[in-house]
Design a protein around this motif. Sequence first.
Motif, PDB file in Angstrom:
ATOM      1  N   THR A 127      40.276  44.097  23.824  1.00 19.27           N
ATOM      2  CA  THR A 127      40.026  42.649  23.899  1.00 19.27           C
ATOM      3  C   THR A 127      41.265  41.856  24.295  1.00 19.27           C
ATOM      4  N   SER A 250      31.579  42.119  11.697  1.00 20.80           N
ATOM      5  CA  SER A 250      31.504  41.482  13.010  1.00 20.80           C
ATOM      6  C   SER A 250      32.890  41.271  13.607  1.00 20.80           C
ATOM      7  N   ASN A 254      33.957  43.024  17.146  1.00 16.42           N
ATOM      8  CA  ASN A 254      34.180  42.134  18.295  1.00 16.42           C
ATOM      9  C   ASN A 254      35.652  41.907  18.640  1.00 16.42           C
ATOM     10  N   THR A 255      36.554  42.048  17.675  1.00 14.87           N
ATOM     11  CA  THR A 255      37.969  41.785  17.951  1.00 14.87           C
ATOM     12  C   THR A 255      38.890  42.922  17.533  1.00 14.87           C
ATOM     13  N   SER A 469      27.997  36.926  13.852  1.00 12.87           N
ATOM     14  CA  SER A 469      28.348  37.262  15.242  1.00 12.87           C
ATOM     15  C   SER A 469      28.613  36.004  16.066  1.00 12.87           C
ATOM     16  N   LYS A 470      27.787  34.965  15.872  1.00 18.40           N
ATOM     17  CA  LYS A 470      27.996  33.722  16.610  1.00 18.40           C
ATOM     18  C   LYS A 470      29.314  33.067  16.220  1.00 18.40           C
ATOM     19  N   LYS A 473      32.204  34.837  17.808  1.00 16.97           N
ATOM     20  CA  LYS A 473      32.310  34.489  19.227  1.00 16.97           C
ATOM     21  C   LYS A 473      32.921  33.102  19.406  1.00 16.97           C
ATOM     22  N   HIS A 476      36.551  33.481  18.652  1.00 18.49           N
ATOM     23  CA  HIS A 476      37.086  34.713  19.225  1.00 18.49           C
ATOM     24  C   HIS A 476      38.525  34.545  19.707  1.00 18.49           C
ATOM     25  N   ASP A 477      38.786  33.519  20.501  1.00 21.69           N
ATOM     26  CA  ASP A 477      40.128  33.339  21.063  1.00 21.69           C
ATOM     27  C   ASP A 477      41.156  33.054  19.984  1.00 21.69           C
TER      28      ASP A 477
END
Length: 537
Positions: A127, A250, A254-255, A469-470, A473, A476-477
């Motif tokens: 990522t 999550s 994701n990260t 999850s939302k 996201k 995320h950054d």
Amino acid sequence: MSMRVCEQWQSPKSASGVRFSWSAGGSRRLPRALLALLLLLLLFVLEHRCSANLQPCDFLEIQAGTWQRSLTRASTFPPPAPDDVTFLQDSIGVDVIHYSYDGPINIPIVVNRYFGDPEERARQIETGGIPRTVRLIMPAWDIDYTTTTQHQPERDQVYFNDQFVGTLYGSNGAWKMNIFPIPIELVNFPDTLGDNATSWVRIEVDVSNPKPVWKTAIDWTVLAIPAPRPVMLVHGWMSDSSTWRNMQNSIRINTGVPTVAIDLDPVGAVFDNAYSLQYELEEWRQRFAVQEFNIMAHSKGGLDSRCYTNSNTHSEYAYDVHQILQIATPNAGSRMADLLYDYHHLTLGQQLFLSMFISANELIKMGTWHITTEFTREFNRRCSQGRSRASLSVVSGRVPNRPFWLFNFPFLDIAELAYGHDDDSADPRHWGDGVVSVASAHTIASPRSASPLRGTDCDHLDIIAEQASKIVKIYHDDLIEQKKPTYQPENYHQPIDYRSAAADPQPLRQMSAAVRNANTPFAPDLSTDYPWKDVCT
């Protein structure tokens, strides 16, 4: 003939059988002559050795090399302060002059920070949280990369964990900064909390000459690894750390950023919980070997975190929180909490319903008072965001006008009594998650563009589980934002030659164009001259 008495000294016979006799007047002439002859012979041998094996200027330098280096090392390239992305070796394997006959220079670099388990690190690399190439930084002394003598130029090969990564560059008698890009897969990382992992830098000195000709020394070595900060998860009102299980999973998927969920008093005062948060951060910073965490906080946990990171409300803040990512935090208070303290204006049936809810959950606690609108009004006045070093963002929830349950009670009626819940209204003050209105959550903090999240599973409790999850996201950054090393040698260093060390230092200048391209792979062709440009020329 002299009147002095001649004393005969009977010496042992020479090889020819002749005995030497000495007069009193000439007794000192022959020993002085022999001494001078021996001295000339010694100088001839030394000169011959110097011309055969060393560059002429090196003969003087080797006699006082350590002394000379000590004059300039601090003013030329002082070692950076180590931190959780800058791993320094300033004692083992460095600061020693090496010729090829001394063997290779071996320098251990210890990584004591926990970057996550192997799967988490791999995900961070995918990522972009951890770069695929990191930097090895080292000042090197007296690299005769070019020469006018009959000898081959100096070539000192650098290996990182036995993989060739390049050749030192420099000039005679001077310090030069060398920077090597290191593929991240070569770096050794600790796999568990509290462990260390060692990577080795090996330098083969003067490989181009069959006999020792050139020498070098390394002042210090740094391995710089930018990486995201770990995340501390802070639960909210009437909750505990178990509510974060879906969110932790999550974030991991994701990260890859490592997380830790802590427990505070679910109905404790914000000031008490701020101290508890301080102690938790102290413990986990030591265990992770990091200086900062990001905090993701739900509900009242966002107020506890704000209280800790604000110098007005917590004088012992250690500046160990980079940012606070809130979820459904009542930054302007909850009118539902107001009702728990004052519901006498309601109908008898409504009062009975609320009294049952209060007694069933034992809600009249200091922590409940600290989410009322009356308390948060004063809290926001004293805990202004301008007095905090941590940035503040929020994502809120919004549920439709349908029955939903919270704390084992039907909560739509309570939400309608509290903040006039009406999801069809054009006024955002009537939108909310059943406990916290959208308007309250968006006070003080910066709402994300996707906020509020809207749906039946966006109530005050379900939002961190069903919408994990939302939320990841959305943030995320922020979660994969790298902490970068503060030490950037190309920005403020230039070489200082030994012979000009006593002179006034030259003005510092910023150079960036000559840094080696970190994206250029190294081909281990040892016959090739690598035209590395040092960053300070």
